[in-house]
Design an enzyme around this catalytic site. Structure first.
Site, PDB file in Angstrom:
ATOM      1  N   TYR A 101       0.909  -1.203   0.041  1.00  0.00           N
ATOM      2  CA  TYR A 101      -0.105  -0.108  -0.153  1.00  0.00           C
ATOM      3  C   TYR A 101       0.798   1.219   0.031  1.00  0.00           C
ATOM      4  O   TYR A 101       1.700   1.289   0.749  1.00  0.00           O
ATOM      5  CB  TYR A 101      -0.879  -0.181   1.473  1.00  0.00           C
ATOM      6  CG  TYR A 101      -1.696   1.040   1.444  1.00  0.00           C
ATOM      7  CD1 TYR A 101      -2.566   1.787   0.690  1.00  0.00           C
ATOM      8  CD2 TYR A 101      -1.517   1.893   2.860  1.00  0.00           C
ATOM      9  CE1 TYR A 101      -3.068   3.063   0.871  1.00  0.00           C
ATOM     10  CE2 TYR A 101      -2.150   2.975   2.984  1.00  0.00           C
ATOM     11  CZ  TYR A 101      -2.868   3.597   2.057  1.00  0.00           C
ATOM     12  OH  TYR A 101      -3.547   4.720   2.381  1.00  0.00           O
ATOM     13  N   LYS A 195     -12.072  -0.176   6.783  1.00  0.00           N
ATOM     14  CA  LYS A 195     -12.474  -1.076   5.691  1.00  0.00           C
ATOM     15  C   LYS A 195     -13.548  -2.186   6.022  1.00  0.00           C
ATOM     16  O   LYS A 195     -14.485  -1.783   6.332  1.00  0.00           O
ATOM     17  CB  LYS A 195     -11.260  -1.631   4.888  1.00  0.00           C
ATOM     18  CG  LYS A 195     -10.215  -0.716   4.650  1.00  0.00           C
ATOM     19  CD  LYS A 195     -10.409   0.523   4.048  1.00  0.00           C
ATOM     20  CE  LYS A 195      -9.174   1.433   3.487  1.00  0.00           C
ATOM     21  NZ  LYS A 195      -8.503   2.123   4.394  1.00  0.00           N
TER      22      LYS A 195
END
Length: 380
Positions: A101, A195
């Site tokens: 990421y 998330k």
């Protein structure tokens, strides 16, 4: 009761209910009556993550991860930062995958300024051959963001055990429904709870889970740095967890259908989804995970189509983040990895025509139809 399923654990928090309430109240008090405190961490104060709400949420998260302890924090990046800094010191080295990421990549760059080095390992070479004398930890993502690669998780755990290293995994993309890293052998697991754990695009939070000793160290560091979770975010996260076991399997099933449809589309050059039988990560994903996740990445043949695709979408929302009930689409080169040098992006496989999908809970046929009509419109 013994052997309670994850779906039940997510709904029923351990411990007594507050004044008989079915839903735990939001504790907005920042401070509490002073009691016996043998250490700084014992002082009753919301920044020290010891309110009734914070402690209750931590117990739920620990049970979901099948870990001794857990620590909810203010964001996914706070979880990653605290986890790494709790095990690394100036002069140490951490081994990581080449694809991570973008926020984690930027953090590793910042840590170099503190004297903490990092380097990327090659998946086709033994991890033991890529360690340095000062290597103290190996950090991986269960499924990488955004290329959806699955590292050899067993090799990571085995290497860390053999060499006395700390194994850390970001399991955001699979959630505890798909994989429980601590029983598997990882020392620490982190999530962006923004998330899948929350699932509704309405909070920012993170989680660290592991042994009691390691979470105690992370808690002490968090208390000094200050990224404690706030009362409203803790309430929303607790609420989102209750439907985790319903949302994630549906998202994974729908993602499999969408990936197969994209693979057949002439405008698409390549689809990355571990659930596809011909995906290079399929065998590992089948070995390690209960499902293949709700994330898909795909490349388009023509850059012009990529530039026009999102304009024609009606259901897919062009927005960052992932794991929520609504379906999202982004171009990593313009979002999560926009801060990385373009040549470096292309070197690690993130092209300007790459898109990442986060599949929600909508009807699969509707989502496929929307993608197909937008691709046709962009190509006309």
């Amino acid at each position: 009761m013994k052997d309670i399923s994850l779906a039940t654990l997510a709904v029923h928090r351990p411990g007594p209910r507050v004044d008989g309430s079915v839903v735990d109240p939001i504790f907005v008090s920042a401070n509490y009556l002073q009691g016996d405190a043998s250490t700084y961490d014992d002082v009753r104060y919301a920044r020290l993550s010891n309110t009734p709400q914070q402690r209750g949420l931590a117990r739920t998260l620990a049970r979901l991860e099948d870990a001794e302890a857990a620590l909810p924090v203010a964001s996914g990046m706070a979880a990653i930062s605290v986890a790494l800094l709790s095990v690394l010191a100036p002069g140490d080295h951490v081994l990581v995958p080449a694809n991570l990421y973008g926020g984690t990549v930027a953090l590793l760059d910042d840590l170099r300024g503190l004297g903490i080095a990092s380097s990327a390992f090659r998946d086709d070479q033994p991890l033991t051959d890529q360690l340095r004398p000062k290597t103290r930890a190996i950090y991986v993502e269960a499924i990488s963001n955004p290329l959806l690669e699955v590292p050899d998780l067993q090799a990571v755990v085995d290497t860390c055990r053999e060499r006395g290293l700390v194994s850390i995994i970001d399991a955001t993309f699979v959630s505890p429904v798909g994989f429980r890293p601590v029983p598997f052998g990882f020392d620490l697991v982190v999530h962006s709870a923004t998330k899948y754990l929350n699932g509704h695009s309405d909070l920012i939070a993170g989680v660290i889970a592991g042994s009691q000793a390691r979470i105690n160290r992370a808690l002490t560091l968090q208390n000094h740095l200050g990224p404690s979770i706030d009362a409203h975010a803790a309430f929303l996260l607790d609420r989102g967890l209750k439907t985790l076991a319903l949302r994630v399997p549906r998202q994974a099933t729908t993602a499999g259908r969408i990936a197969a449809a994209l693979q057949r589309h002439p405008a698409v050059s390549h689809v990355r989804y571990p659930g596809l039988p011909d995906d290079p990560n399929h065998a590992r994903a089948r070995t390690f995970f209960e499902h293949f996740g709700g994330m898909i990445a795909f490349d388009l043949v023509h850059p012009a189509v990529a530039d026009r695709l999102v304009e024609g979408l009606e259901l897919w929302i062009h927005a960052a983040s992932l794991g929520a009930v609504e379906s999202l689409i982004v171009r990593p080169a313009q979002s999560s990895h926009v801060g990385i040098d373009p040549h470096e992006r292309r070197r690690i496989g993130i092209s300007d025509t790459l898109f990442r999908l986060s599949v929600g809970i909508e009807d699969a046929d509707d989502l496929i139809a929307d993608l197909e009509q937008a691709l046709s419109r962009a190509g006309s």
